[in-house]
Design a protein around this motif. Structure first.
Motif, PDB file in Angstrom:
ATOM      1  N   ILE A 210     -44.469  96.618  10.407  1.00 32.74           N
ATOM      2  CA  ILE A 210     -45.086  96.996   9.136  1.00 32.74           C
ATOM      3  C   ILE A 210     -43.987  97.053   8.092  1.00 32.74           C
ATOM      4  O   ILE A 210     -42.925  97.644   8.328  1.00 32.74           O
ATOM      5  CB  ILE A 210     -45.799  98.361   9.228  1.00 32.74           C
ATOM      6  CG1 ILE A 210     -46.909  98.319  10.276  1.00 32.74           C
ATOM      7  CG2 ILE A 210     -46.377  98.760   7.872  1.00 32.74           C
ATOM      8  CD1 ILE A 210     -47.597  99.648  10.493  1.00 32.74           C
ATOM      9  N   GLY A 211     -44.217  96.426   6.919  1.00 29.22           N
ATOM     10  CA  GLY A 211     -43.155  96.415   5.931  1.00 29.22           C
ATOM     11  C   GLY A 211     -43.648  96.202   4.514  1.00 29.22           C
ATOM     12  O   GLY A 211     -44.843  95.990   4.256  1.00 29.22           O
ATOM     13  N   TYR A 212     -42.687  96.255   3.597  1.00 33.18           N
ATOM     14  CA  TYR A 212     -42.947  96.095   2.164  1.00 33.18           C
ATOM     15  C   TYR A 212     -41.848  95.197   1.589  1.00 33.18           C
ATOM     16  O   TYR A 212     -40.665  95.374   1.901  1.00 33.18           O
ATOM     17  CB  TYR A 212     -42.927  97.453   1.467  1.00 33.18           C
ATOM     18  CG  TYR A 212     -43.287  97.407   0.001  1.00 33.18           C
ATOM     19  CD1 TYR A 212     -44.607  97.543  -0.418  1.00 33.18           C
ATOM     20  CD2 TYR A 212     -42.308  97.238  -0.982  1.00 33.18           C
ATOM     21  CE1 TYR A 212     -44.949  97.522  -1.752  1.00 33.18           C
ATOM     22  CE2 TYR A 212     -42.634  97.201  -2.327  1.00 33.18           C
ATOM     23  CZ  TYR A 212     -43.965  97.350  -2.713  1.00 33.18           C
ATOM     24  OH  TYR A 212     -44.293  97.312  -4.051  1.00 33.18           O
ATOM     25  N   ALA A 213     -42.254  94.243   0.764  1.00 34.46           N
ATOM     26  CA  ALA A 213     -41.300  93.313   0.151  1.00 34.46           C
ATOM     27  C   ALA A 213     -41.343  93.442  -1.358  1.00 34.46           C
ATOM     28  O   ALA A 213     -42.407  93.269  -1.979  1.00 34.46           O
ATOM     29  CB  ALA A 213     -41.618  91.873   0.566  1.00 34.46           C
ATOM     30  N   HIS A 214     -40.193  93.761  -1.941  1.00 36.25           N
ATOM     31  CA  HIS A 214     -40.066  93.721  -3.405  1.00 36.25           C
ATOM     32  C   HIS A 214     -39.637  92.309  -3.783  1.00 36.25           C
ATOM     33  O   HIS A 214     -38.584  91.832  -3.355  1.00 36.25           O
ATOM     34  CB  HIS A 214     -39.044  94.736  -3.898  1.00 36.25           C
ATOM     35  CG  HIS A 214     -38.779  94.627  -5.373  1.00 36.25           C
ATOM     36  ND1 HIS A 214     -39.776  94.814  -6.312  1.00 36.25           N
ATOM     37  CD2 HIS A 214     -37.652  94.312  -6.068  1.00 36.25           C
ATOM     38  CE1 HIS A 214     -39.271  94.644  -7.517  1.00 36.25           C
ATOM     39  NE2 HIS A 214     -37.983  94.330  -7.398  1.00 36.25           N
ATOM     40  N   ARG A 215     -40.438  91.655  -4.605  1.00 34.43           N
ATOM     41  CA  ARG A 215     -40.191  90.269  -4.978  1.00 34.43           C
ATOM     42  C   ARG A 215     -39.656  90.234  -6.405  1.00 34.43           C
ATOM     43  O   ARG A 215     -40.404  90.413  -7.364  1.00 34.43           O
ATOM     44  CB  ARG A 215     -41.463  89.438  -4.825  1.00 34.43           C
ATOM     45  CG  ARG A 215     -42.169  89.654  -3.486  1.00 34.43           C
ATOM     46  CD  ARG A 215     -43.243  88.620  -3.224  1.00 34.43           C
ATOM     47  NE  ARG A 215     -42.637  87.333  -2.953  1.00 34.43           N
ATOM     48  CZ  ARG A 215     -43.289  86.166  -3.091  1.00 34.43           C
ATOM     49  NH1 ARG A 215     -44.544  86.158  -3.502  1.00 34.43           N
ATOM     50  NH2 ARG A 215     -42.667  85.034  -2.812  1.00 34.43           N
ATOM     51  N   PHE A 216     -38.351  90.017  -6.544  1.00 36.40           N
ATOM     52  CA  PHE A 216     -37.741  89.952  -7.872  1.00 36.40           C
ATOM     53  C   PHE A 216     -38.288  88.740  -8.618  1.00 36.40           C
ATOM     54  O   PHE A 216     -38.528  87.681  -8.032  1.00 36.40           O
ATOM     55  CB  PHE A 216     -36.220  89.835  -7.751  1.00 36.40           C
ATOM     56  CG  PHE A 216     -35.572  91.024  -7.099  1.00 36.40           C
ATOM     57  CD1 PHE A 216     -35.156  92.110  -7.855  1.00 36.40           C
ATOM     58  CD2 PHE A 216     -35.384  91.059  -5.729  1.00 36.40           C
ATOM     59  CE1 PHE A 216     -34.550  93.205  -7.259  1.00 36.40           C
ATOM     60  CE2 PHE A 216     -34.771  92.142  -5.120  1.00 36.40           C
ATOM     61  CZ  PHE A 216     -34.364  93.219  -5.885  1.00 36.40           C
ATOM     62  N   GLY A 217     -38.472  88.876  -9.919  1.00 31.16           N
ATOM     63  CA  GLY A 217     -38.959  87.752 -10.700  1.00 31.16           C
ATOM     64  C   GLY A 217     -40.463  87.813 -10.891  1.00 31.16           C
ATOM     65  O   GLY A 217     -41.077  88.876 -10.810  1.00 31.16           O
ATOM     66  N   PRO A 218     -41.099  86.660 -11.099  1.00 33.14           N
ATOM     67  CA  PRO A 218     -42.521  86.649 -11.453  1.00 33.14           C
ATOM     68  C   PRO A 218     -43.478  87.174 -10.383  1.00 33.14           C
ATOM     69  O   PRO A 218     -44.477  87.800 -10.732  1.00 33.14           O
ATOM     70  CB  PRO A 218     -42.800  85.161 -11.744  1.00 33.14           C
ATOM     71  CG  PRO A 218     -41.479  84.572 -12.057  1.00 33.14           C
ATOM     72  CD  PRO A 218     -40.487  85.324 -11.225  1.00 33.14           C
TER      73      PRO A 218
END
Length: 336
Positions: A210-218
């Motif tokens: 189980i995880g979370y991804a911060h996506r830099f940019g748009p």
């Protein structure tokens, strides 16, 4: 683009398919100290259907077809029995092929320059370095239940970033962007927790991530999860199956305009301007994928053959993925 959401803009999902489990990689525990794994993965993907942003599944128009081949070398190394570091990167070849389409024929069909200016051709191929990834794992709890923290950073390696279909919003053959890209062209920072259990009486295992991804940019941030099960047959064969997916937590920013059609099966000679509609496109994507395969272990070498397919999604092709991987293990503790 007159092929709806030409899928190659969203090829970063290939990273998802290049991480299929092996018996060494599928374990949620960390490598022993001074233990090194060299990984070599090859992956072939193809698709002739896609999930539109609203979740509709339909064929690519104009008999479109996407294909990609990815070669992923990498390594994992145990710093201590509870902490390891790793990296990998992609070498990719991606292609999208479809029938050309002619819109707005000139009054004088003998004027070849005007005829050529009416031909829209979205077929294109690209080869080069894709995305790289580095990550670290730290074991938090080690018993019947294993709990490990994993932090990873994915980043592009020098390719052009995705853009809208045309350099301007007005469809123009001369303004077609080469959006056959080798990745999303932006950086993701992800934190996950890996839970695993091994069942000695049946010689089987289960794993939940189980995880979370911060996506830099748009793009908007994503939550992701995966669940897998494996069963050993003897001491050298492992069969496994599982599912994984990701869901966009909030909508990202538009990177331009695309053009979709609700009549994808129309032949190119019957296509009309009225058959397409303009939409804003983003790099957000949701998906659920199922997978299965077999692993053969011979001494210090593991070989994996697996199949993976997207079964539900939004803003993503319905990719079918075939993988062959090799892992070579080296134990440097023996040298001491």
């Amino acid at each position: 683009m007159f092929s709806p959401q030409r899928p190659l803009v969203f090829i970063a999902c290939a990273l998802f398919f290049s991480a299929l489990p092996t018996s060494a990689q599928a374990s949620p525990w960390t490598l022993p100290e001074k233990y090194l794994l060299i990984t070599l993965d090859s992956n072939f993907q193809n698709a002739d259907q896609e999930f539109l942003p609203d979740g509709t599944l339909q064929s690519f128009p104009l008999q479109g077809e996407f294909s990609a081949f990815t070669f992923t070398p990498g390594a994992r190394y145990g710093i201590s029995d509870d902490f390891e570091v790793a990296f990998d990167f992609n070498i990719k070849q991606v292609s999208y092929q479809s029938d050309p389409i002619v819109l707005g024929l000139p009054d004088d069909p003998t004027d070849l320059s005007q005829v050529n200016a009416s031909i829209f051709d979205f077929s294109h191929s690209e080869t080069g370095l894709g995305d790289g990834r580095i990550f670290g794992r730290y074991n938090l709890y080690r018993s019947l239940l294993m709990v490990t923290s994993q932090t990873s950073l994915s980043f592009p390696i020098g390719y052009s970033t995705p853009r809208g279909t045309f350099s301007e919003d007005t469809p123009n053959p001369a303004g077609i962007q080469d959006d056959v890209t080798l990745g999303d062209g932006q950086t993701d920072l992800a934190q996950a927790f890996l839970f695993g259990v091994y069942i000695p009486p049946t010689n089987s295992f289960a794993r939940l991530d189980i995880g979370y991804a911060h996506r830099f940019g748009p793009p908007g941030d994503q939550g992701f999860a995966s669940l897998s099960f494996g069963q050993y047959i003897g001491s050298s064969v492992l069969v496994f199956a599982g599912a994984r997916g990701a869901y966009t937590i909030f909508d990202g920013e538009s990177i331009g305009q695309s053009f979709i059609t609700r009549t994808p099966d129309k032949p190119s000679n019957e296509f009309l301007v009225s058959d397409v509609e303009a939409i804003d496109i983003t790099q957000d994507k949701d998906y659920v994928s199922v997978e299965g395969g077999v692993i053969l272990k011979v001494q210090d070498v593991e070989m994996r053959l697996s199949y993976d397919q997207v079964v539900w999604g939004a803003n993503i092709p319905q990719i079918k993925s075939y993988s062959l991987g090799v892992i070579y293990a080296m134990d440097f503790r023996d040298e001491e």
